[in-house]
Write an enzyme that holds these catalytic residues in place. Structure first.
Site, PDB file in Angstrom:
ATOM      1  N   SER A   1       0.839  -1.191   0.000  1.00 17.77           N
ATOM      2  CA  SER A   1       0.000   0.000   0.000  1.00 17.77           C
ATOM      3  C   SER A   1       0.880   1.249   0.000  1.00 17.77           C
ATOM      4  CB  SER A   1      -0.898  -0.006   1.238  1.00 17.77           C
ATOM      5  OG  SER A   1      -1.661   1.166   1.294  1.00 17.77           O
ATOM      6  N   GLY A   2       0.607   2.152  -0.942  1.00 15.27           N
ATOM      7  CA  GLY A   2       1.386   3.377  -1.041  1.00 15.27           C
ATOM      8  C   GLY A   2       2.555   3.289  -1.991  1.00 15.27           C
TER       9      GLY A   2
ATOM     10  N   THR B   1      -1.701   2.243  -8.190  1.00 12.14           N
ATOM     11  CA  THR B   1      -2.822   2.889  -8.880  1.00 12.14           C
ATOM     12  C   THR B   1      -2.321   3.982  -9.816  1.00 12.14           C
ATOM     13  OG1 THR B   1      -4.280   2.424  -7.003  1.00 12.14           O
ATOM     14  CG2 THR B   1      -4.981   4.126  -8.547  1.00 12.14           C
TER      15      THR B   1
ATOM     16  N   ASN C   1      -0.913   4.860   3.556  1.00 15.49           N
ATOM     17  CA  ASN C   1      -1.191   5.583   2.320  1.00 15.49           C
ATOM     18  C   ASN C   1      -2.504   6.331   2.463  1.00 15.49           C
ATOM     19  OD1 ASN C   1      -1.496   6.444  -0.301  1.00 15.49           O
ATOM     20  ND2 ASN C   1      -1.771   4.426  -1.179  1.00 15.49           N
TER      21      ASN C   1
ATOM     22  N   SER D   1      -5.186   4.673  -0.416  1.00 14.54           N
ATOM     23  CA  SER D   1      -4.865   3.255  -0.587  1.00 14.54           C
ATOM     24  C   SER D   1      -6.034   2.524  -1.246  1.00 14.54           C
ATOM     25  CB  SER D   1      -4.555   2.608   0.766  1.00 14.54           C
ATOM     26  OG  SER D   1      -4.339   1.229   0.626  1.00 14.54           O
ATOM     27  N   SER D   2      -5.736   1.774  -2.323  1.00 18.32           N
ATOM     28  CA  SER D   2      -6.769   0.949  -2.956  1.00 18.32           C
ATOM     29  C   SER D   2      -7.075  -0.227  -2.048  1.00 18.32           C
ATOM     30  CB  SER D   2      -6.277   0.438  -4.315  1.00 18.32           C
ATOM     31  OG  SER D   2      -6.056   1.494  -5.201  1.00 18.32           O
TER      32      SER D   2
ATOM     33  N   GLY E   1       0.293  -5.868  -2.770  1.00 21.87           N
ATOM     34  CA  GLY E   1       1.510  -6.627  -2.563  1.00 21.87           C
ATOM     35  C   GLY E   1       1.408  -7.458  -1.300  1.00 21.87           C
TER      36      GLY E   1
ATOM     37  N   GLU F   1       1.402  -8.482   2.332  1.00 19.21           N
ATOM     38  CA  GLU F   1       1.123  -7.642   3.495  1.00 19.21           C
ATOM     39  C   GLU F   1       1.487  -8.369   4.786  1.00 19.21           C
ATOM     40  OE1 GLU F   1      -2.402  -4.636   1.999  1.00 19.21           O
ATOM     41  OE2 GLU F   1      -2.861  -6.126   3.549  1.00 19.21           O
TER      42      GLU F   1
END
Length: 962
Positions: free
Chosen positions: A107-108, A112, A157, A160-161, A388, A390
């Site tokens: 994340s981050g 995206t 993030n 974050s998606s 990714g 986690e």
């Protein structure tokens, strides 16, 4: 790549394959640090692009940069996301195979944003199709909508998606984007009802409250204060300095309009209903029962969701239980009611998000009716944007799903890398040496193996009768997976490692490292918590992001969990550098007298001469069919250093060459002047011939008009070439000169024949079937039926009924006969013309009328004499069957909404020519032997059906085509 070899000590190598100490993680990270320090955020590992997020805007994404990477060989220029985009696009065009770009990271990391850059590159650089501007807007505007409903602020993030996304971009035969499709998965629905401290719910809630118009908020029963809503205060972070919710709201509303949400009221109703659900509270009633204590929320919920308030109250405080075939209503405890409320909120939001993606896909769908150049098949480039690996302080079901997905991707990633390396070696005739690598199949099997894998055990525990729990699930895991090298629990661990795993956790040893997963919530998140009565209401630490800060701990974490070192090791198991002979020889030919200044023979021989002169040892290189393969980076670097030392001498040679160039230029200018004089004289002769030919143009062919007539024929043929009809509906044809009239007619006929043949070859079987049915409809109804022109553009469907709508007894009655077409109709009785709802089902050999589970009438196609319909726009038809046949009843009077389609289906399914009678005033039909009924038809403002005084059936139908 070669352009930066001399600066490698300062900026590092731009391909990790050239890293000398490729097994050292420290060397890997140091190379990233060097490049990051020089504002170089992209580095290759072969065809893999590694990106370090600078957390600020860079001036490297302009249109000029796009043009710089357009059509350029992958290694000719510095690494960039545009290089990957262009290389993928060209591979799709040249290899005529679908391609996919995988974007992964924590994340981050910028996943995206990377997908946005790829879409922008294709939208800007690809050829323009007929609907490209609209499609381009939809592609780009889908991002802010998906981000609003699927992204949230997390600890890592601010944007974050919280869902995975796979997007297909479809290209036509010219390489122009013509459509797209998005597939979403792993939406983090648990965020709707709970957020960790310092995190927020999905953006759309805050955008609506902050930017929504006051009238809109009042209509939805909302206040402009996020602190008022329980689902928005869990993370204690209603506002974020880097996010402007008010401006983002305007962006989202505009984007919704672009992609086709002209009326987004239902969508906003659902978003508001989730907030009201969060504020729905429960308490103890007068009789000790659990009840809803917040009446305003219940009223708004029933209004926004369009459901009955009393039924909703019952569903939120009770559950339906089926035992031994009987339904029982059982009250929910306070904890159960809260859990049911939260489950409903997550389900409503999840299905709204899925519906949103469906609507976006409709705006991106390839529309063949607006695209006329169907000259070839389409190709696809897929963009996979996925979380990714986690590893958090607390890991639950969501992290388990994400990490399992990354295990599968790592497995595929290594296999594809090995496959591409092996294919290149084999294509170049170089012996392939097997590469040892970490095969994580054992971990994937641990998770996904049937009957004894972790997922199978989880599913089995969710379905087990009794009182399964997360702890019982953990115990089942210990019983089944105990002893597996990659599975550890507190009970199974030894005394030394037991403290690292709590009693409510299990540890998986992934390819990237160990992860502890808490089983709390595993069963609830894996199964549907919605009770049956709720289902009946189913609706269609501080952030590591300081600009230009190289966080080594974060980088090392991602290098490990993205498996970059393993990927590099696999690629370096063979040769570090490979280039086409022409590229290698062109760069280094000045280092060998035998190849300088130009090599005239075979390229392979020239490279062999060059490397022998440079003293390459046999173990340092291999020569393939078209490429040279260099095993060690130091060999390439030594060659590059020699080239740098040679440059001063080459500079002197360049000065000498300048003098020769000046002399050559002088001779060149003289030659060009003489050529221009000859061209002028030739032009004068042509003009004279043309004028004389025009004067003699009406004479028989002679020396005076020969050139003019030939030019006239050539001009006409070229005009035909440029302006010939492009499709069979185009009847235009250039006007020929008088001498070519007959030839023009032959050419026109041949051109039309060729286009018709090409058109027929492209027709797909389903479309051919559709056209055949349309031809039958035209033969029967054209210029006969008032409603026929409106039916022409509408496609005939396979059936107007789903298989689920057929009663099981009816299916059993049919036996081997399959229903080919079904539709709801209204049958009018012989006596009294009473309307009866029926299903008309067509099989290969007969038609039948069905009422619920009972077969009312069977009509064999062989016994069907004819069909009578009126010429008006009504939906009445009469099926004429012989009344003397004891197996058949009298003629059948039916009404349906798709009469032209039904009659056409009957005509095409029956293996004979069925006569269709068309009447303007009335239709007579047999009621029984010797008795006759009449239907009278008249025009009127609207459709009406009534029984007349004479016992006739009166039908009034509107006139559609006056």
């Amino acid at each position: 790549m070669e352009s930066t070899l001399t600066a490698r000590d300062r900026v590092g190598v731009q391909d990790f394959v050239l890293l000398e100490n490729y097994t050292s993680e420290a060397a890997f990270i140091e190379n990233l640090r060097r490049r990051f320090g020089e504002n170089l955020i992209y580095t290759y590992i072969g065809s893999v692009l590694v990106s370090v997020n600078p957390n600020k805007d860079l001036e490297i994404y302009s249109k000029a940069h796009m043009e710089r990477y357009r059509g350029v060989s992958f290694y000719e220029i510095s690494p960039h996301i545009y290089a990957v985009s262009d290389n993928t696009y060209r591979a799709m065009r040249t290899e005529r195979r679908d391609q996919c770009i995988l974007i992964s990271g924590e994340s981050g990391a910028g996943k995206t944003e990377a997908s946005k850059k790829i879409l922008q590159y294709y939208a800007t650089t690809c050829p323009v199709a007929d609907r490209m501007s609209t499609l381009r807007d939809c592609l780009l505007q889908s991002n802010p909508v998906l981000e609003a409903f699927g992204n949230a602020k997390t600890l890592h993030n601010d944007n974050s998606s919280r869902f995975g996304k796979y997007m297909d971009v479809q290209f036509d035969f010219r390489g122009a984007p013509i459509g797209g499709h998005i597939l979403n998965y792993l939406l983090e629905k648990s965020r709707v009802v709970h957020q960790n401290h310092g995190e927020r719910n999905f953006h759309i809630f805050y955008q609506l409250l902050e930017g929504g118009e006051q009238d809109l908020l009042s209509k939805l029963g909302l206040e402009r204060n996020a602190q008022k809503y329980q689902y928005l205060v869990k993370g204690c972070c209603p506002r974020v300095s880097s996010i402007n919710d008010k401006n983002d709201w305007r962006t989202v509303r505009k984007a919704l309009t672009v992609i086709g949400f002209h009326e987004d009221e239902d969508l906003l109703n659902i978003i508001a209903s989730v907030l009201h659900l969060g504020n729905t509270q429960f308490g103890e009633g007068k009789n000790g029962e659990n009840q809803i204590t917040t009446e305003p929320q219940l009223k708004y919920l029933s209004k926004l969701l369009g459901v009955d308030g009393a039924a909703l109250r019952e569903a939120l405080t009770h559950k339906k239980i089926t035992a031994k075939g009987e339904e029982m209503i059982s009250p929910l405890s306070f904890e159960q009611a809260v859990a049911a409320r939260d489950a409903l909120a997550k389900a409503v939001y999840g299905r709204a998000f899925t519906w949103l993606v469906v609507k976006i896909n409709q705006s991106l769908a390839f529309k063949d009716d607006v695209y006329n150049s169907s000259k070839g098949s389409s190709s696809v480039i897929g963009l996979l944007d996925i979380y990714g690996f986690e590893v958090f302080q607390h890991n639950s079901f969501e992290q388990f799903c994400i990490n399992y997905c990354n295990e599968k991707l790592q497995q595929l990633f290594i296999e594809l890398t090995l496959k591409s390396e092996q294919e290149e070696y084999e294509a170049e005739g170089i012996t392939w040496e097997p590469v040892k690598y970490f095969d994580n199949k054992i971990i994937c099997d641990l998770v996904e193996e049937k009957h004894k894998g972790l997922i199978s055990i989880l599913d089995e525990e969710c379905l087990r009768p009794g009182e399964p729990s997360d702890i019982s699930f953990l115990e089942k895991l210990e019983d089944t997976l105990g002893g597996h090298a990659h599975f550890v629990t507190h009970k199974l661990a030894n005394a030394k490692t037991r403290k690292a795993v709590s009693r409510e956790e299990f540890k998986l040893i992934h390819y990237a490292g160990e992860v502890n997963y808490s089983v709390n919530g595993f069963l609830d998140k894996n199964k549907d918590l919605l009770y049956r009565n709720l289902k009946e209401f189913d609706m269609s630490p501080l952030c590591n992001h300081t600009p230009w800060r190289f966080d080594e701990a974060l980088v090392r974490h991602q290098v490990k969990y993205l498996g970059l070192m393993e990927n590099l090791r696999v690629r370096r198991a063979g040769f570090a550098y490979r280039r086409h002979y022409e590229t290698f020889l062109q760069r280094y030919k000045s280092l060998c007298p035998g190849t300088w200044p130009n090599w005239q023979g075979r390229l392979a021989d020239g490279v062999a001469t060059l490397v022998q002169h440079l003293g390459y040892k046999p173990e340092e290189y291999k020569l393939g069919k078209t490429k040279i393969f260099i095993r060690f980076p130091k060999t390439l670097f030594s060659t590059e250093d020699s080239l740098e030392a040679r440059r001063p001498a080459l500079g002197h040679l360049w000065e000498m060459n300048v003098i020769h160039v000046i002399m050559i230029q002088s001779a060149w200018r003289g030659m060009k002047s003489r050529q221009r004089a000859r061209r002028r004289r030739h032009a004068v002769d042509i003009i004279r011939k043309f004028i004389k030919g025009f004067i003699y143009r009406h004479y028989e062919r002679c020396p005076e008009n020969e050139y003019f007539l030939d030019h006239q024929r050539f001009s006409f043929l070229m005009m035909l070439f440029r302006n010939s009809p492009k499709n069979v509906l185009d009847k235009s044809w250039p006007i020929p000169p008088p001498s070519l009239t007959e030839a023009s007619e032959h050419l026109c006929r041949l051109c039309m024949q060729n286009m018709m043949h090409a058109y027929c070859r492209r027709i797909q079987p389903e479309w051919k079937k559709q056209m055949e049915q349309k031809v039958v409809a035209s033969q029967i109804f054209k210029d006969q039926k008032d409603s026929y022109p409106q039916s022409v553009p509408k496609l005939f469907v396979a059936s107007r009924l789903n298989n689920e709508e057929f009663n099981l007894k009816v299916i059993q009655t049919l036996g081997n006969d399959k229903v080919k077409y079904g539709i709801e109709v209204t049958k009018y009785d012989r006596r009294g013309y009473k309307a009866r709802p029926r299903l008309l089902l067509l099989t290969s050999s007969f038609a039948m009328l069905v009422a619920e589970a009972k077969l009312k009438q069977r009509i064999d196609y062989a016994a069907l004499k004819s069909i009578s319909v009126s010429s008006l726009s009504d939906g009445f038809m009469v099926l004429h069957v012989p009344s003397e046949d004891n197996k058949q009843k009298s003629d059948v009077v039916l009404q349906c909404d798709h009469l032209i389609e039904v009659v056409t289906k009957l005509a095409t399914m029956a293996d004979k020519k069925i006569k269709v009678n068309m009447s303007q005033d009335s239709i007579k039909f047999a009621v029984a032997q010797g008795k006759e009924g009449v239907i009278d038809f008249t025009s009127g403002p609207e459709l009406k059906v009534a029984k007349g005084k004479k016992g006739h059936l009166l039908v009034t139908a509107p006139k559609l085509n006056p």
